[in-house]
Design a protein around this motif. Structure first.
Motif, PDB file in Angstrom:
ATOM      1  N   THR A 272       0.727  -1.349  -0.092  1.00 17.31           N
ATOM      2  CA  THR A 272       0.122  -0.026   0.025  1.00 17.31           C
ATOM      3  C   THR A 272       0.942   1.268  -0.024  1.00 17.31           C
ATOM      4  O   THR A 272       1.943   1.286   0.615  1.00 17.31           O
ATOM      5  CB  THR A 272      -0.948   0.005   1.364  1.00 17.31           C
ATOM      6  OG1 THR A 272      -1.591   1.240   1.074  1.00 17.31           O
ATOM      7  CG2 THR A 272      -0.127  -0.031   2.559  1.00 17.31           C
ATOM      8  N   PRO A 419       0.381  -9.840  -3.206  1.00 17.45           N
ATOM      9  CA  PRO A 419      -1.050  -9.726  -2.311  1.00 17.45           C
ATOM     10  C   PRO A 419      -1.874 -10.794  -3.105  1.00 17.45           C
ATOM     11  O   PRO A 419      -1.919 -11.143  -4.119  1.00 17.45           O
ATOM     12  CB  PRO A 419      -1.113  -8.255  -2.569  1.00 17.45           C
ATOM     13  CG  PRO A 419      -0.817  -7.916  -3.673  1.00 17.45           C
ATOM     14  CD  PRO A 419       0.672  -8.436  -4.041  1.00 17.45           C
ATOM     15  N   PRO A 421      -5.796 -10.122  -3.044  1.00 20.88           N
ATOM     16  CA  PRO A 421      -6.868  -9.217  -2.623  1.00 20.88           C
ATOM     17  C   PRO A 421      -8.058 -10.204  -2.404  1.00 20.88           C
ATOM     18  O   PRO A 421      -8.480 -10.905  -3.105  1.00 20.88           O
ATOM     19  CB  PRO A 421      -7.062  -8.406  -3.976  1.00 20.88           C
ATOM     20  CG  PRO A 421      -5.638  -8.258  -4.575  1.00 20.88           C
ATOM     21  CD  PRO A 421      -5.272  -9.726  -4.381  1.00 20.88           C
ATOM     22  N   PHE A 427      -8.958  -2.541  -2.605  1.00 23.96           N
ATOM     23  CA  PHE A 427      -7.599  -3.073  -2.280  1.00 23.96           C
ATOM     24  C   PHE A 427      -6.470  -1.772  -2.450  1.00 23.96           C
ATOM     25  O   PHE A 427      -6.756  -0.955  -3.445  1.00 23.96           O
ATOM     26  CB  PHE A 427      -6.925  -3.981  -3.423  1.00 23.96           C
ATOM     27  CG  PHE A 427      -5.668  -4.219  -3.285  1.00 23.96           C
ATOM     28  CD1 PHE A 427      -5.240  -5.126  -1.878  1.00 23.96           C
ATOM     29  CD2 PHE A 427      -4.561  -3.876  -3.822  1.00 23.96           C
ATOM     30  CE1 PHE A 427      -3.956  -5.766  -1.838  1.00 23.96           C
ATOM     31  CE2 PHE A 427      -3.263  -4.213  -3.611  1.00 23.96           C
ATOM     32  CZ  PHE A 427      -2.928  -4.793  -2.676  1.00 23.96           C
ATOM     33  N   PRO A 428      -5.899  -1.303  -1.552  1.00 24.24           N
ATOM     34  CA  PRO A 428      -5.948  -2.083  -0.096  1.00 24.24           C
ATOM     35  C   PRO A 428      -6.902  -1.682   0.582  1.00 24.24           C
ATOM     36  O   PRO A 428      -7.837  -0.551   0.466  1.00 24.24           O
ATOM     37  CB  PRO A 428      -4.481  -1.371   0.596  1.00 24.24           C
ATOM     38  CG  PRO A 428      -4.287  -0.102  -0.084  1.00 24.24           C
ATOM     39  CD  PRO A 428      -4.819  -0.255  -1.490  1.00 24.24           C
ATOM     40  N   SER A 434      -3.268  -5.327   4.592  1.00 27.78           N
ATOM     41  CA  SER A 434      -3.084  -6.775   4.736  1.00 27.78           C
ATOM     42  C   SER A 434      -2.764  -7.262   6.160  1.00 27.78           C
ATOM     43  O   SER A 434      -2.130  -6.302   6.987  1.00 27.78           O
ATOM     44  CB  SER A 434      -1.866  -6.987   3.750  1.00 27.78           C
ATOM     45  OG  SER A 434      -2.426  -6.742   2.346  1.00 27.78           O
TER      46      SER A 434
END
Length: 947
Positions: A272, A419, A421, A427-428, A434
């Motif tokens: 992120t 990642p 999602p 997302f994020p 996360s």
């Protein structure tokens, strides 16, 4: 204000509003933040023994030890860490990382966690310097003071520990600049900086800052201390993240030195963008920084420290710092499952231990390599895994079928955490992001088609959680020769093959912080894009070896997919100015068969304002310099001094069109990257100069209108009260010299020259209001006052003739006063645009007085020569003979070999070409230009009139 100037003012204000709101949208649309808040139980211990006996700056700053109140005692028990806050920062910003370190090391109050039970590990003693929220970004001498204090703080801290103890240094924002300035220091084991502008200072109002950066670049190029820079990306609205990159091109460091840059958008487990202030409390960042510090303290060599940082602060561009297994493994028939040819391997909820063999694909003509790709959700592919992985692990082998499998481990070309999602969620995820245990291990390997017959995947310790998916993908990337021109004029459609991994290279598309592209995916109608897919399409966008961004391509993902980069930017030499790589990962249930690319103009405009705000301020001074040149030329030819409005209209009609066209061609020249707009002649960015110049001129018009509005109430007040103007005839040069010398002495010893300049501006502002009040009073008295007594008409004269003679002296007096006012207002507008160039240091001085008083000297900024021309000019223009001195300033100086107006030509060149990169040079040149005119024209007249 005339209609023409009103149009420019309205255009400029509208453009500023558009840039402002487009810039605000960056935070939410371009790179939204998904950070979990961190919590702690803080306790701070003031280090009272670090007093003035160690450093005189102890009267100004302080040193604190952080303790997690529910985990640690106040006694020292571990390895030292020093946290250095940034501009307007606080020592309390260390609490998030320090708290995470304490909670990781202690499983319960005063109990060491089992994973740190080894005697080589110890806790961390987090010290933090308190700079009383100094505004260090604006002032080089303040950075020097902070560096001096931090150096002595390290000496004091290490005096509390056994000999040969080393210290880890962390710096946030400008604190990272201070941390780098501590080098070389053999007692510093590693430096971790967060949101630090290493390459280019965020503002450049101080010559000393450039010197500090030059020294830091030398340290980074030669010192062996490992340095890692964490960057927040576009979410960081306070610094330009392209200046956060430790660029080998700019710093010219040896590749053997550990200089690593990691963007939080690529940081494994984070994924992120992170805001400037959030960098120190974002949980996904702070726990990894704390974990890295815990392990750095447990190793001794530079190489080991570098390996620790690569383990805990990695973005996947560097291979994991652990050797891969070697040796031969044999599988007999019945010990493995053979997958059908051209089939993918999909294991949901693996159980126990199984081995799966995938035959190599038949080679196509000219093909020698196959690309094998494996995804493991929340498990591990040794040596990589999420922080708290599931028990299962997958190992990949290259095997020969003879008839039993004889296998050797297959080393990956890519092994990183990506990642995964959640379908239906952004997302994020805002305010959450996360978790440490989330993520999919991506394994890629190039398999020679003549080196074996199949690839085997062994899955061990499965407990019915997670999944593993693998197969063969397109081995060669797609090279798309689309340029920026195509993306500017329209969109470009790119068809994608059906594969679990597709890589698209865009080698000639510029990767620049000034450009944002929009990507729109198209889906295969026969594929099933549901939440049951183990891996929904995921896009990885890479434009620089240190910068990767991830985007879900699921149909229900509502946010626009905007591709941006910090690989290059204005005023920064880049080693990756062009080229983007797009990689689409999917498990195959949901396939993206097409992507559409175009330029996103709203997001692109949002990137311009934050990078050319300083340029606009400097260009405004350049416009004022051209204006002063014109006025000096007009007055030198004997014409009256025009008022500011007429001068602005003349500029708009006669100068601006040619300057706009000329700015385009200048932007095409291959200038050094620090000059002009800092784009090195890139023709794509040449139109920016044509946009910036009219906006800047509009701002000059707005400033002129604002000054007239501010002058009006003071003018009316002085008109009502009456203002007595000082008669300079009774002021002797000796008196003026003594008073000026006293002011210079005060500047040299006590106050910065910027304070004196502010005083000059205030005095001249009052002088302008007083002159306007005198003109208004004169006009009023001439129109409605009593008729003066006159003599009786003589022979041949009439009364009407006598009245005309009585009133005739008021006309030249009024014209003289108008000329004086025009001169005053031109100088006021010029001085007003110079004021923003000195205001930041004024803020630093006021802040220092408020926090430390006069307990320590305010270093630097005591060169009174910078402000001396303005002090002299304000002195002579505020007296009763101001009209004479104003005429001398703007009029011809007689036998001048070189006219002083060339000083303003030099000011225009500096302001337009070097000002945005070295802002301090603009004021220095302005001081020289004004000083030249004052010395050559005003001082001789003043001295002759008063001697």
């Amino acid at each position: 204000m005339s209609r023409l100037l009103a149009v420019f003012s309205a255009f400029s204000l509208a453009a500023v509003l558009v840039l402002y709101y487009a810039g605000l949208g960056i935070y939410h649309s371009l790179s939204p933040q998904g950070c979990r808040m961190s919590w702690m139980w803080p306790s701070y211990v003031l280090q009272t023994k670090f007093d003035h006996t160690w450093t005189p700056l102890a009267r100004r700053y302080s040193l604190w030890l952080y303790r997690e109140a529910n985990r640690e005692s106040h006694e020292l028990h571990g390895a030292p860490v020093l946290f250095i806050p940034g501009n307007a920062g606080s020592s309390h910003q260390a609490r998030s990382i320090a708290s995470s370190a304490a909670n990781q090391y202690h499983s319960s109050p005063y109990e060491v966690s089992p994973e740190f039970a080894n005697e080589k590990y110890s806790g961390l003693d987090f010290f933090a310097v308190e700079f009383n929220e100094d505004l260090s970004a604006f002032h080089g001498p303040t950075i020097d003071s902070e560096t001096t204090y931090a150096t002595r703080a390290i000496d004091y801290i290490l005096s509390l520990y056994p000999p040969n103890t080393s210290i880890i240094v962390m710096g946030h924002s400008m604190g990272g600049v201070v941390a780098t300035a501590l080098l070389p220091n053999p007692n510093i084991s590693a430096i971790i900086t967060m949101s630090t502008p290493h390459i280019l200072p965020p503002v450049r109002f101080d010559r000393r800052i450039d010197h500090i950066y030059a020294q830091n670049h030398k340290h980074l190029a030669a010192d062996p201390t490992p340095v890692l820079s964490l960057c927040g990306g576009a979410t960081d609205l306070m610094i330009q993240s392209e200046s956060c990159i430790l660029s080998p091109t700019v710093l010219n460091f040896n590749t053997s030195l550990y200089r690593r840059t990691v963007f939080t958008s690529a940081l494994e487990g984070c994924w992120t963008g992170v805001g400037h202030l959030a960098m120190v409390w974002c949980h996904q960042v702070r726990w990894r920084v704390a974990r890295a510090a815990l392990e750095i303290a447990a190793v001794q060599t530079v190489k080991e420290r570098a390996l620790v940082m690569d383990r805990w602060l990695r973005d996947g561009h560097v291979p994991p710092p652990v050797a891969f297994p070697t040796g031969t493994v044999r599988y007999e028939a019945g010990q493995y499952r053979r997958a059908p040819a051209n089939q993918h391997l999909l294991i949901r909820d693996p159980v126990g231990t199984e081995t799966y063999a995938l035959p190599l694909p038949p080679p196509e003509e000219g093909q020698t390599m196959a690309k094998f790709v494996l995804y493991a959700s929340q498990g591990s592919v040794p040596p990589l895994s999420p922080h708290h992985p599931l028990p299962f692990r997958a190992t990949v082998y290259l095997c020969d079928d003879i008839p039993d499998l004889s296998c050797t481990p297959l080393d990956p070309t890519t092994l990183k955490l990506i990642p995964s999602p959640m379908p239906g969620l952004p997302f994020p995820v805002p305010d959450e992001g996360s978790d440490e245990s989330e993520g999919v291990v991506l394994y890629e390997a190039d398999v020679p088609l003549n080196a074996g017959s199949l690839v085997a995947v062994t899955i061990e310790r499965g407990d019915r959680r997670g999944w593993v998916f693998g197969g063969y993908a397109e081995s060669e990337p797609m090279n798309i020769d689309v340029g920026l021109t195509s993306l500017l004029l329209s969109s470009v459609d790119i068809s994608l093959p059906s594969s679990i991994r597709v890589q698209i290279n865009l080698p000639i598309v510029p990767a620049n912080a000034l450009l944002v592209y929009r990507l729109t995916p198209g889906y295969d109608q026969e594929s099933s894009c549901t939440s049951e897919s183990v891996l929904s399409p995921l896009l990885a966008h890479t434009s620089h070896p240190s910068e990767t961004h991830y985007f879900p391509l699921a149909p229900n993902f509502g946010r626009r997919i905007l591709l941006h980069s910090h690989a290059a930017g204005p005023y920064i030499t880049s080693d990756h100015p062009v080229g983007h790589t797009l990689t689409v990962h999917t498990s195959g249930e949901c396939l993206v068969n097409e992507i559409q690319l175009t330029v996103d103009w709203w997001a692109t405009i949002g990137r311009w304002g934050s990078r050319y705000g300083t340029a606009a301020a400097c260009w405004a001074v350049g416009i004022m310099a051209v204006l002063m040149w014109d006025v000096l030329c007009i007055a030198a030819n004997g014409a009256p001094i025009p008022d500011v409005q007429n001068a602005l209209e003349f500029f708009a009609r006669r100068r601006l069109p040619f300057m706009v066209m000329g700015s385009y061609f200048v932007s095409l020249l291959p200038l050094r990257v620090g000059l002009w707009l800092g784009n090195g002649g890139n023709h794509y960015f040449a139109p920016l100069a044509m946009i910036l110049l009219p906006i800047t001129f509009g701002l000059v018009c707005v400033m002129w209108l604002l000054l007239r509005i501010l002058l009006w109430p003071l003018q009316r007040l002085l008109q009502v009260l009456g203002s007595r103007r000082e008669d300079t005839a009774i002021r002797r040069p000796r008196t003026a010299i003594l008073s000026m010398g006293l002011i210079f002495l005060v500047i040299f010893i006590l106050v910065p020259w910027q304070v004196a300049y502010l005083g000059c501006w205030l005095i001249h502002f009052y002088t302008c209001a007083s002159s306007l009040a005198s003109l208004a009073s004169h006009t009023s008295s001439a129109g409605t006052g009593a008729v003066p007594l006159i003599a009786m008409p003589g022979h041949g004269e009439t009364a009407e003739q006598e009245v005309d003679v009585a009133h005739r002296p008021t006309i030249p007096q009024r014209r003289c006063l108008e000329q004086q006012i025009n001169a005053h207002l031109h100088l006021l507008l010029l001085m007003t645009w110079l004021l923003p160039l000195v205001a930041p240091v004024l803020a630093v001085w006021v802040r220092t007085l408020a926090t430390a008083g006069f307990t320590t000297p305010f270093d630097g900024d005591h060169n009174f020569l910078y402000v001396a021309p303005f002090l002299i000019l304000v002195e002579v223009l505020s007296g009763g003979e101001a009209s004479v001195h104003a005429k001398a300033f703007f009029g011809s100086g007689g036998k001048e070999r070189v006219s002083p107006r060339w000083g303003f030509a030099a000011l225009a060149v500096i302001a337009f070409f070097t000002g945005p990169r070295t802002t301090y040079m603009v004021f220095e040149t302005a001081s020289v230009a004004v000083g030249w005119v004052v010395t050559a024209r005003v001082v001789p007249v003043y001295w002759g009139a008063t001697s």
